[in-house]
Design an enzyme around this catalytic site. Structure first.
Site, PDB file in Angstrom:
ATOM      1  N   GLN A 114     -13.781  30.325  68.622  1.00 52.70           N
ATOM      2  CA  GLN A 114     -13.871  30.809  69.973  1.00 52.70           C
ATOM      3  C   GLN A 114     -15.325  31.642  69.586  1.00 52.70           C
ATOM      4  OE1 GLN A 114     -13.205  30.252  72.781  1.00 52.70           O
ATOM      5  NE2 GLN A 114     -11.151  29.710  72.656  1.00 52.70           N
ATOM      6  N   CYS A 165     -11.893  25.903  79.026  1.00 55.84           N
ATOM      7  CA  CYS A 165     -13.309  26.539  79.141  1.00 55.84           C
ATOM      8  C   CYS A 165     -14.210  25.865  80.262  1.00 55.84           C
ATOM      9  CB  CYS A 165     -13.964  26.288  77.905  1.00 55.84           C
ATOM     10  SG  CYS A 165     -14.294  24.730  77.133  1.00 55.84           S
ATOM     11  N   GLU A 172     -13.251  31.158  80.669  1.00 58.72           N
ATOM     12  CA  GLU A 172     -11.918  30.642  80.177  1.00 58.72           C
ATOM     13  C   GLU A 172     -10.998  30.692  81.382  1.00 58.72           C
ATOM     14  OE1 GLU A 172     -11.106  29.137  77.523  1.00 58.72           O
ATOM     15  OE2 GLU A 172     -13.120  28.968  76.576  1.00 58.72           O
TER      16      GLU A 172
END
Length: 707
Positions: free
Chosen positions: A491, A637, A680
């Site tokens: 991430q 995402c 997200e």
């Protein structure tokens, strides 16, 4: 929306209303009668997330209701995207005659190494100039018509290969019986024309002909501008030219940077609301008779698919990125620079600006980017790579950094016609620059080189060559240490990732159970989610699945370094690995083995964190078919890419989708990307009728594989 669906209108006006409905744009005009009462109608649009970035806050006007519906004027919208979408509804048949595809050619060209350029030819922009600049399969394209109804991409590919034909790319028209197929060479194209002409497939006689290459996107854009259709594009271009360099850069990479963070969160929350409403409509249409739970839940949630909680903000809003892909190109003064592009390829602007003013990039990364820029300016390999002409060498620099200060750099180089000796010499110069030269102050802890020539679907991704330093870097997160290799996913916002993983652990906890017994971490990357959940809940077993071999190696190392011995990570396609794992786990338990999956002693949870495009349909089928998985946490995402997955997970049983459907229970957005329009979305889905008796997972998997 309902009013328009149930009403009849004059034929010449039907297309504009269909356009509004199919585009999921809901008009606030109270009655259809109003449309006929006035010659000009103004639509105040409340749009779904799919169209929000094109028309949020805009006013769209349709000229006289009796006029051609395609005469849409998009107030201040720079891209005129909505008008393009309306025109594209009628362009499919035209594209078949001209050989021009209706999909986004830019992405497909880049995937093949197509050097689309739009270069001038005899003083004019030549729409097929890119085919003269080097290899592109667009030169070797054919069109196949009249294959059997309901034939999909996989069936076409399988049939072509059974005839000893090796296609590079297949593009099928939506709900049609025709497709485009490209090949590697003229010989392969001629062989395909010979073999397929008159070929009988399920009583259908195929028709084959040569197709033209797709037009260059730059040419099409400038052609629209010259004919007046692209006036808004020119307006946008003029507006951009009046901005400062810093304003243009911010508009390109952090478009919400000028908006207060609280307002950014509100915009993203509304975008997720629109997505959940669109998902509810799509899922309801997938049922012959919508179930009571769906109707009740949609009504209670204001039209949304499930309850939506407040967005979780990012703990840091500036300098938060731990990975950046910097382009190498020329600035406005034609000097080599490392930074971000100011516009897309189709907009025709290839200018690159340094990241000095970017608020989401750390100072450490900015200094390293400047160090690489200095080296490239001194390098004998000039100029930087150009996507317009495909000339040049230096293409991209990817930088990673951790909170402890470790850095990794990956330099991408196009070798062009360099000899092996010249390439070795350049590598030596690069290493010397960062070890004993001017760049030693910003020496990366790990340095890789990636030689990029072209990408095709038949080629593997260019390999990483280690030049100096460590093979990997390490990040500390949630009291755990994670190894990161150059090609592994991690991430990009570490602080916000901690918020995300804490949320996931919260969602998998139930009142009856402190946590899951078995965790399937699908698309696991470096194993961060699965390992964190294993540590939090002392799960009996964690099974991670990932296609990236480097990431699987990192995941195994991370499990060992964090003292987790009940984790298993498998490299392969998720649909294949899951089928094998679930068949093994569903076998009868021995006295020394744990009870089978789905028994009362175990609680099985799946966690999926797929790429932007979402899960492969086969993965969704396997998850649906395994009754052992009672809970599923879907992390997306890109909600648009996840929409089809969510629909298939929740729609009623069918021949393709076996097993009881899931019910969406909670949705929580998490902001991992401050100052951009992205966030997200985490959804918790519970299996419908979890307590009802069902056949074993092994039997369901075997049935699925037989089908």
């Amino acid at each position: 929306h309902r009013c328009l669906q149930k009403s009849q209108w004059i034929p010449r006006s039907r297309r504009i209303f269909n356009f509004l409905l199919h585009g999921k744009i809901h008009s606030t005009v109270p009655a259809v009668a109003k449309f006929y009462a006035v010659p000009t109608v103004t639509f105040d649009l409340a749009v779904t997330q799919k169209k929000r970035r094109y028309c949020e806050g805009r006013t769209f006007k349709a000229s006289s209701i009796m006029d051609t519906p395609t005469q849409l004027e998009a107030g201040n919208e720079a891209d005129s995207h909505m008008a393009d979408l309306e025109r594209s509804r009628d362009s499919v048949m035209q594209s078949r005659d001209s050989g021009e595809e209706t999909h986004d050619s830019q992405e497909d060209s880049e995937a093949e190494g197509v050097c689309t350029s739009g270069l001038e030819h005899d003083g004019k922009f030549h729409k097929y100039a890119y085919v003269e600049q080097g290899f592109t399969s667009e030169i070797f394209k054919i069109e196949i018509e009249n294959f059997p109804k309901y034939t999909g991409y996989k069936q076409i590919r399988k049939r072509l290969r059974s005839l000893n034909l090796n296609p590079v790319k297949i593009k099928k028209g939506v709900n049609s019986n025709w497709c485009f197929v490209t090949f590697h060479s003229e010989e392969e194209k001629q062989e395909a024309l010979k073999v397929l002409s008159g070929y009988v497939w399920k009583k259908n006689i195929l028709s084959v002909k040569v197709a033209k290459a797709v037009k260059d996107p730059i040419f099409r854009k400038r052609q629209r501008s010259s004919t007046g259709d692209g006036a808004d594009l020119e307006t946008k271009r003029q507006c951009m030219m009046n901005m400062t360099l810093e304003e243009r850069l911010a508009n390109a990479v952090t478009p919400l940077a000028g908006t207060p963070y609280s307002e950014q969160l509100q915009l993203k929350h509304r975008s997720v609301e629109d997505f959940l409403r669109a998902a509810a409509v799509e899922i309801r249409s997938g049922y012959r008779r919508p179930p009571e739970w769906l109707a009740q839940q949609v009504e209670e949630c204001g039209g949304m698919l499930c309850p939506l909680e407040d967005i979780r903000p990012s703990p840091v809003q500036t300098s938060y990125r731990n990975k950046c892909d910097f382009s190498l190109g020329l600035d406005s003064d034609k000097q080599p620079v490392v930074g971000f592009r100011l516009a897309s390829y189709e907009e025709g602007d290839f200018t690159v600006a340094p990241p000095d003013s970017c608020i989401h990039v750390s100072q450490l990364m900015k200094d390293m980017a400047k160090a690489f820029q200095t080296y490239i300016g001194q390098s004998a390999l000039q100029p930087p790579y150009s996507p317009l002409t495909t000339d040049g060498y230096w293409r991209q620099v990817t930088l990673r950094c951790t909170r402890s200060g470790e850095t990794m750099a990956i330099v991408q180089l196009h070798p062009q016609q360099l000899t092996q000796e010249e390439l070795v010499a350049e590598k030596k110069c690069l290493v010397e620059y960062f070890t004993s030269g001017e760049g030693s102050k910003h020496r990366p802890h790990s340095l890789y080189l990636q030689c990029f020539s072209r990408k095709t679907k038949e080629d593997n991704k260019p390999k990483y060559e280690h030049l100096m330093g460590n093979m990997s870097i390490h990040e500390e997160m949630l009291g755990m240490s994670f190894r990161i290799s150059p090609d592994a996913f991690f991430q990009t916002n570490t602080a916000a990732a901690e918020v995300l993983y804490s949320l996931i652990s919260e969602l998998v906890t139930t009142k009856e159970s402190q946590g899951p017994s078995i965790i399937y971490d699908i698309c696991c990357g470096t194993g961060t989610i699965g390992l964190y959940l294993a540590k939090m809940f002392s799960a009996e077993k964690v099974i991670g699945v990932e296609m990236n071999e480097q990431a699987i190696g990192d995941a195994k190392t991370n499990a060992t370094s964090n003292g987790i011995d009940n984790a298993e990570f498998v490299c392969g396609k998720a649909e294949d690995v899951l089928s094998q794992q679930m068949q093994q786990s569903s076998s009868l338990a021995t006295p020394l083995a744990p009870p089978p999956l789905g028994s009362h002693a175990q609680r099985v949870v799946g966690v999926v964190d797929p790429p932007r495009a979402g899960l492969h349909p086969r993965v969704v089928q396997v998850i649906r078919s395994c009754s052992a998985i009672k809970s599923l946490v879907y992390v997306s995402c890109n909600p648009n890419g996840a929409l089809k997955n969510i629909i298939d997970l929740c729609r009623e049983q069918s021949h393709r989708l076996k097993g009881l459907p899931f019910h969406p229970v909670r949705a929580v957005p998490v902001d991992l990307f401050p100052h951009t329009g992205h966030c997200e979305l985490v959804m918790l889905l519970e299996r419908a009728g979890a307590g009802a008796a069902s056949s074993s997972a092994a039997e369901q998997i075997k049935t699925l594989l037989q089908d």
